[in-house]
Design an enzyme around this catalytic site. Structure first.
Site, PDB file in Angstrom:
ATOM      1  N   THR A  65      42.405  49.856  38.365  1.00 31.18           N
ATOM      2  CA  THR A  65      42.492  49.211  37.058  1.00 31.18           C
ATOM      3  C   THR A  65      43.263  50.105  36.107  1.00 31.18           C
ATOM      4  O   THR A  65      43.345  51.322  36.331  1.00 31.18           O
ATOM      5  CB  THR A  65      41.096  48.916  36.474  1.00 31.18           C
ATOM      6  OG1 THR A  65      41.232  48.157  35.269  1.00 31.18           O
ATOM      7  CG2 THR A  65      40.318  50.180  36.186  1.00 31.18           C
TER       8      THR A  65
ATOM      9  N   ASN B 103      42.480  49.354  32.837  1.00 31.69           N
ATOM     10  CA  ASN B 103      41.625  49.030  31.699  1.00 31.69           C
ATOM     11  C   ASN B 103      40.672  50.199  31.436  1.00 31.69           C
ATOM     12  O   ASN B 103      39.749  50.423  32.220  1.00 31.69           O
ATOM     13  CB  ASN B 103      40.847  47.747  32.012  1.00 31.69           C
ATOM     14  CG  ASN B 103      39.955  47.305  30.873  1.00 31.69           C
ATOM     15  OD1 ASN B 103      39.358  48.117  30.174  1.00 31.69           O
ATOM     16  ND2 ASN B 103      39.836  45.999  30.720  1.00 31.69           N
TER      17      ASN B 103
ATOM     18  N   GLY C   5      38.278  50.577  29.300  1.00 33.50           N
ATOM     19  CA  GLY C   5      36.897  50.142  29.090  1.00 33.50           C
ATOM     20  C   GLY C   5      36.186  49.884  30.408  1.00 33.50           C
ATOM     21  O   GLY C   5      35.019  50.256  30.589  1.00 33.50           O
ATOM     22  N   LYS C   6      36.889  49.250  31.324  1.00 31.26           N
ATOM     23  CA  LYS C   6      36.319  48.971  32.637  1.00 31.26           C
ATOM     24  C   LYS C   6      36.022  50.276  33.367  1.00 31.26           C
ATOM     25  O   LYS C   6      34.961  50.437  33.971  1.00 31.26           O
ATOM     26  CB  LYS C   6      37.289  48.110  33.441  1.00 31.26           C
ATOM     27  CG  LYS C   6      36.699  47.500  34.680  1.00 31.26           C
ATOM     28  CD  LYS C   6      37.692  46.572  35.346  1.00 31.26           C
ATOM     29  CE  LYS C   6      37.957  45.363  34.446  1.00 31.26           C
ATOM     30  NZ  LYS C   6      38.887  44.396  35.047  1.00 31.26           N
TER      31      LYS C   6
ATOM     32  N   GLU D 165      51.394  41.269  44.786  1.00 27.53           N
ATOM     33  CA  GLU D 165      51.371  39.835  44.547  1.00 27.53           C
ATOM     34  C   GLU D 165      49.979  39.343  44.913  1.00 27.53           C
ATOM     35  O   GLU D 165      49.487  39.612  46.016  1.00 27.53           O
ATOM     36  CB  GLU D 165      52.423  39.135  45.403  1.00 27.53           C
ATOM     37  CG  GLU D 165      52.549  37.670  45.102  1.00 27.53           C
ATOM     38  CD  GLU D 165      53.661  37.013  45.902  1.00 27.53           C
ATOM     39  OE1 GLU D 165      53.682  35.765  45.907  1.00 27.53           O
ATOM     40  OE2 GLU D 165      54.481  37.716  46.509  1.00 27.53           O
TER      41      GLU D 165
ATOM     42  N   ASP E 230      38.865  41.291  40.801  1.00 29.46           N
ATOM     43  CA  ASP E 230      39.738  40.266  40.256  1.00 29.46           C
ATOM     44  C   ASP E 230      38.864  39.349  39.421  1.00 29.46           C
ATOM     45  O   ASP E 230      37.699  39.113  39.754  1.00 29.46           O
ATOM     46  CB  ASP E 230      40.431  39.477  41.372  1.00 29.46           C
ATOM     47  CG  ASP E 230      41.571  38.625  40.848  1.00 29.46           C
ATOM     48  OD1 ASP E 230      42.281  39.075  39.929  1.00 29.46           O
ATOM     49  OD2 ASP E 230      41.757  37.516  41.346  1.00 29.46           O
ATOM     50  N   SER E 231      39.402  38.877  38.346  1.00 25.58           N
ATOM     51  CA  SER E 231      38.631  37.995  37.474  1.00 25.58           C
ATOM     52  C   SER E 231      39.570  37.033  36.787  1.00 25.58           C
ATOM     53  O   SER E 231      40.789  37.180  36.863  1.00 25.58           O
ATOM     54  CB  SER E 231      37.857  38.812  36.434  1.00 25.58           C
ATOM     55  OG  SER E 231      38.763  39.526  35.619  1.00 25.58           O
TER      56      SER E 231
END
Length: 106
Positions: free
Chosen positions: A8, A10, A12-13, A41, A70-71
């Site tokens: 990631t 991110n 925060g994550k 991909e 994945d979200s």
């Protein structure tokens, strides 16, 4: 100490995962800690498939044990869309305001 890549960018994550794993003797790094790696991909039809795809992809390129997720948005009123296509909804270079604007229009 072993190293685990959390695939990631991110912060925060990563902070949340570091808190959850604070008692585990492992060093956590993120994609931001590595030289740039082109994004894979996402060809999966489920969030689980895309997470697995990303974990294998980044592990192969970094040489590190890797976890990924994945979200996306699954909106009942849109028949479950955009789902796994959330990051590419509307078009690949669309901004979040553009994507949400399109969701609200539908």
């Amino acid at each position: 100490m072993d190293t685990l890549l959390v695939a990631t960018t991110n912060p925060g994550k990563l902070r949340e995962i570091r808190q959850l794993m604070s008692t585990v003797p492992i060093r956590l790094v993120s994609l931001a800690d590595l030289p740039p790696i082109e994004e894979p991909e996402e060809t999966g039809t489920t969030f689980e498939e895309n997470a697995r795809l990303k974990a294998h992809y980044y592990s192969a390129r970094s040489g590190l044990w890797t976890v990924a997720e994945d979200s996306g948005l699954v909106i009942d009123a849109l028949g479950g869309e955009p789902g796994v296509k959330s990051a590419r909804f509307l078009r690949a270079d669309a901004t979040y305001p553009e994507r949400f604007g399109e969701i609200y229009r539908r």
